[in-house]
Design a protein around this motif. Structure first.
Motif, PDB file in Angstrom:
ATOM      1  N   TYR A  32      48.147  34.620  53.150  1.00  0.00           N
ATOM      2  CA  TYR A  32      48.771  34.105  51.929  1.00  0.00           C
ATOM      3  C   TYR A  32      47.726  33.627  50.925  1.00  0.00           C
ATOM      4  O   TYR A  32      47.832  33.902  49.731  1.00  0.00           O
ATOM      5  N   ARG A  33      46.711  32.910  51.395  1.00  0.00           N
ATOM      6  CA  ARG A  33      45.666  32.433  50.481  1.00  0.00           C
ATOM      7  C   ARG A  33      44.914  33.607  49.858  1.00  0.00           C
ATOM      8  O   ARG A  33      44.694  33.657  48.652  1.00  0.00           O
ATOM      9  N   PHE A  34      44.522  34.568  50.713  1.00  0.00           N
ATOM     10  CA  PHE A  34      43.797  35.726  50.195  1.00  0.00           C
ATOM     11  C   PHE A  34      44.657  36.497  49.192  1.00  0.00           C
ATOM     12  O   PHE A  34      44.194  36.855  48.106  1.00  0.00           O
ATOM     13  N   SER A  35      45.900  36.748  49.534  1.00  0.00           N
ATOM     14  CA  SER A  35      46.788  37.530  48.673  1.00  0.00           C
ATOM     15  C   SER A  35      46.952  36.878  47.308  1.00  0.00           C
ATOM     16  O   SER A  35      46.882  37.556  46.273  1.00  0.00           O
ATOM     17  N   ALA A  36      47.173  35.568  47.301  1.00  0.00           N
ATOM     18  CA  ALA A  36      47.350  34.856  46.033  1.00  0.00           C
ATOM     19  C   ALA A  36      46.086  34.935  45.192  1.00  0.00           C
ATOM     20  O   ALA A  36      46.137  35.241  43.987  1.00  0.00           O
ATOM     21  N   GLU A  37      44.963  34.687  45.797  1.00  0.00           N
ATOM     22  CA  GLU A  37      43.691  34.746  45.062  1.00  0.00           C
ATOM     23  C   GLU A  37      43.409  36.167  44.564  1.00  0.00           C
ATOM     24  O   GLU A  37      42.934  36.358  43.451  1.00  0.00           O
ATOM     25  N   TYR A  38      43.701  37.147  45.399  1.00  0.00           N
ATOM     26  CA  TYR A  38      43.445  38.533  45.008  1.00  0.00           C
ATOM     27  C   TYR A  38      44.271  38.904  43.776  1.00  0.00           C
ATOM     28  O   TYR A  38      43.747  39.477  42.823  1.00  0.00           O
ATOM     29  N   VAL A  39      45.536  38.574  43.788  1.00  0.00           N
ATOM     30  CA  VAL A  39      46.382  38.875  42.626  1.00  0.00           C
ATOM     31  C   VAL A  39      45.878  38.129  41.397  1.00  0.00           C
ATOM     32  O   VAL A  39      45.817  38.689  40.298  1.00  0.00           O
ATOM     33  N   LEU A  40      45.484  36.888  41.569  1.00  0.00           N
ATOM     34  CA  LEU A  40      44.966  36.126  40.428  1.00  0.00           C
ATOM     35  C   LEU A  40      43.710  36.773  39.839  1.00  0.00           C
ATOM     36  O   LEU A  40      43.527  36.781  38.621  1.00  0.00           O
ATOM     37  N   THR A  41      42.850  37.343  40.684  1.00  0.00           N
ATOM     38  CA  THR A  41      41.656  38.025  40.162  1.00  0.00           C
ATOM     39  C   THR A  41      42.023  39.296  39.410  1.00  0.00           C
ATOM     40  O   THR A  41      41.298  39.717  38.515  1.00  0.00           O
ATOM     41  N   LEU A  42      43.151  39.908  39.763  1.00  0.00           N
ATOM     42  CA  LEU A  42      43.580  41.125  39.077  1.00  0.00           C
ATOM     43  C   LEU A  42      44.170  40.834  37.709  1.00  0.00           C
ATOM     44  O   LEU A  42      43.979  41.606  36.773  1.00  0.00           O
ATOM     45  N   VAL A  43      44.885  39.730  37.595  1.00  0.00           N
ATOM     46  CA  VAL A  43      45.545  39.423  36.329  1.00  0.00           C
ATOM     47  C   VAL A  43      44.696  38.557  35.419  1.00  0.00           C
ATOM     48  O   VAL A  43      44.975  38.456  34.225  1.00  0.00           O
ATOM     49  N   ASN A  44      43.645  37.948  35.966  1.00  0.00           N
ATOM     50  CA  ASN A  44      42.779  37.102  35.160  1.00  0.00           C
ATOM     51  C   ASN A  44      41.337  37.310  35.606  1.00  0.00           C
ATOM     52  O   ASN A  44      40.906  36.764  36.625  1.00  0.00           O
ATOM     53  N   ALA A  45      40.603  38.080  34.830  1.00  0.00           N
ATOM     54  CA  ALA A  45      39.223  38.409  35.191  1.00  0.00           C
ATOM     55  C   ALA A  45      38.342  37.165  35.294  1.00  0.00           C
ATOM     56  O   ALA A  45      37.300  37.189  35.956  1.00  0.00           O
ATOM     57  N   GLU A  46      38.738  36.075  34.682  1.00  0.00           N
ATOM     58  CA  GLU A  46      37.943  34.843  34.700  1.00  0.00           C
ATOM     59  C   GLU A  46      38.346  33.887  35.820  1.00  0.00           C
ATOM     60  O   GLU A  46      37.799  32.793  35.939  1.00  0.00           O
ATOM     61  N   HIS A  47      39.300  34.290  36.645  1.00  0.00           N
ATOM     62  CA  HIS A  47      39.747  33.417  37.741  1.00  0.00           C
ATOM     63  C   HIS A  47      38.596  33.162  38.703  1.00  0.00           C
ATOM     64  O   HIS A  47      37.911  34.082  39.136  1.00  0.00           O
ATOM     65  N   GLU A  48      38.396  31.905  39.033  1.00  0.00           N
ATOM     66  CA  GLU A  48      37.350  31.502  39.978  1.00  0.00           C
ATOM     67  C   GLU A  48      37.962  31.386  41.372  1.00  0.00           C
ATOM     68  O   GLU A  48      38.782  30.507  41.628  1.00  0.00           O
ATOM     69  N   VAL A  49      37.558  32.251  42.258  1.00  0.00           N
ATOM     70  CA  VAL A  49      38.089  32.283  43.621  1.00  0.00           C
ATOM     71  C   VAL A  49      37.606  31.066  44.394  1.00  0.00           C
ATOM     72  O   VAL A  49      36.423  30.716  44.353  1.00  0.00           O
ATOM     73  N   GLU A  50      38.537  30.419  45.104  1.00  0.00           N
ATOM     74  CA  GLU A  50      38.196  29.249  45.913  1.00  0.00           C
ATOM     75  C   GLU A  50      38.449  29.475  47.396  1.00  0.00           C
ATOM     76  O   GLU A  50      38.056  28.662  48.224  1.00  0.00           O
ATOM     77  N   THR A  51      39.097  30.574  47.739  1.00  0.00           N
ATOM     78  CA  THR A  51      39.416  30.850  49.140  1.00  0.00           C
ATOM     79  C   THR A  51      38.147  31.141  49.926  1.00  0.00           C
ATOM     80  O   THR A  51      37.337  31.988  49.535  1.00  0.00           O
ATOM     81  N   PHE A  52      38.011  30.440  51.041  1.00  0.00           N
ATOM     82  CA  PHE A  52      36.874  30.635  51.936  1.00  0.00           C
ATOM     83  C   PHE A  52      36.867  32.073  52.455  1.00  0.00           C
ATOM     84  O   PHE A  52      37.906  32.608  52.827  1.00  0.00           O
ATOM     85  N   ASN A  53      35.722  32.715  52.445  1.00  0.00           N
ATOM     86  CA  ASN A  53      35.525  34.078  52.959  1.00  0.00           C
ATOM     87  C   ASN A  53      36.281  35.151  52.154  1.00  0.00           C
ATOM     88  O   ASN A  53      36.535  36.235  52.670  1.00  0.00           O
ATOM     89  N   PHE A  54      36.646  34.872  50.916  1.00  0.00           N
ATOM     90  CA  PHE A  54      37.396  35.834  50.110  1.00  0.00           C
ATOM     91  C   PHE A  54      36.663  37.173  50.025  1.00  0.00           C
ATOM     92  O   PHE A  54      37.254  38.223  50.299  1.00  0.00           O
ATOM     93  N   ASP A  55      35.387  37.141  49.637  1.00  0.00           N
ATOM     94  CA  ASP A  55      34.639  38.388  49.480  1.00  0.00           C
ATOM     95  C   ASP A  55      34.487  39.133  50.802  1.00  0.00           C
ATOM     96  O   ASP A  55      34.552  40.365  50.834  1.00  0.00           O
ATOM     97  N   GLU A  56      34.322  38.390  51.877  1.00  0.00           N
ATOM     98  CA  GLU A  56      34.202  39.020  53.199  1.00  0.00           C
ATOM     99  C   GLU A  56      35.508  39.721  53.582  1.00  0.00           C
ATOM    100  O   GLU A  56      35.490  40.857  54.060  1.00  0.00           O
ATOM    101  N   ILE A  57      36.622  39.046  53.350  1.00  0.00           N
ATOM    102  CA  ILE A  57      37.931  39.644  53.671  1.00  0.00           C
ATOM    103  C   ILE A  57      38.160  40.877  52.798  1.00  0.00           C
ATOM    104  O   ILE A  57      38.567  41.935  53.292  1.00  0.00           O
ATOM    105  N   LYS A  58      37.881  40.744  51.516  1.00  0.00           N
ATOM    106  CA  LYS A  58      38.070  41.874  50.593  1.00  0.00           C
ATOM    107  C   LYS A  58      37.202  43.057  51.022  1.00  0.00           C
ATOM    108  O   LYS A  58      37.651  44.206  51.012  1.00  0.00           O
TER     109      LYS A  58
END
Length: 129
Positions: A32-58
């Protein structure tokens, strides 16, 4: 960290459970955390990701921008954008019947998108008279 309660259809939860069971995600919360952050990065290029290990999961999911754009349709748009492009192409060529067939086979006559596409087609008809 804030806590929010969200309800999902059972079928969606079953799919998420399967991803967790397969080890793709450590937990439903991580999904759920990854999914929410991922969608936010798609709709807002300036969104600052805070989810731990986001880039690793992606990276593990191997989702590229090209894959995302391909999944959404033409130029990273939506199915509706593809429909607009198709109706416009037929309208510019004066092939109104093909445009009507396209609209009728892809949309219910009461859908808002159907009505918009029919209006778009009408502008091409009006321009040719």
């Amino acid at each position: 960290m804030a806590k929010d309660t969200v309800r999902y259809p059972d079928a969606v939860v079953d799919e998420i459970d399967a991803l967790v069971d397969d080890g793709m995600f450590e937990s439903k919360s991580e999904f759920y955390r990854f999914s929410a952050e991922y969608v936010l990065t798609l709709v807002n290029a300036e969104h600052e990701v805070e989810t731990f290990n986001f880039d690793e999961i992606k990276s593990e999911l191997d989702i590229s921008r090209a894959d995302h754009a391909k999944a959404l349709g033409t130029d990273g748009g939506t199915f509706f954008l593809d429909a607009v492009i198709t109706v416009r192409k037929h309208g510019l060529r004066g092939d109104y019947e093909a445009a009507e067939r396209y609209i009728d086979t892809h949309y219910d006559s009461t859908d808002q998108e159907c009505i918009i596409l029919e209006e778009l087609l009408g502008t091409y008809r009006g321009a040719s008279t």
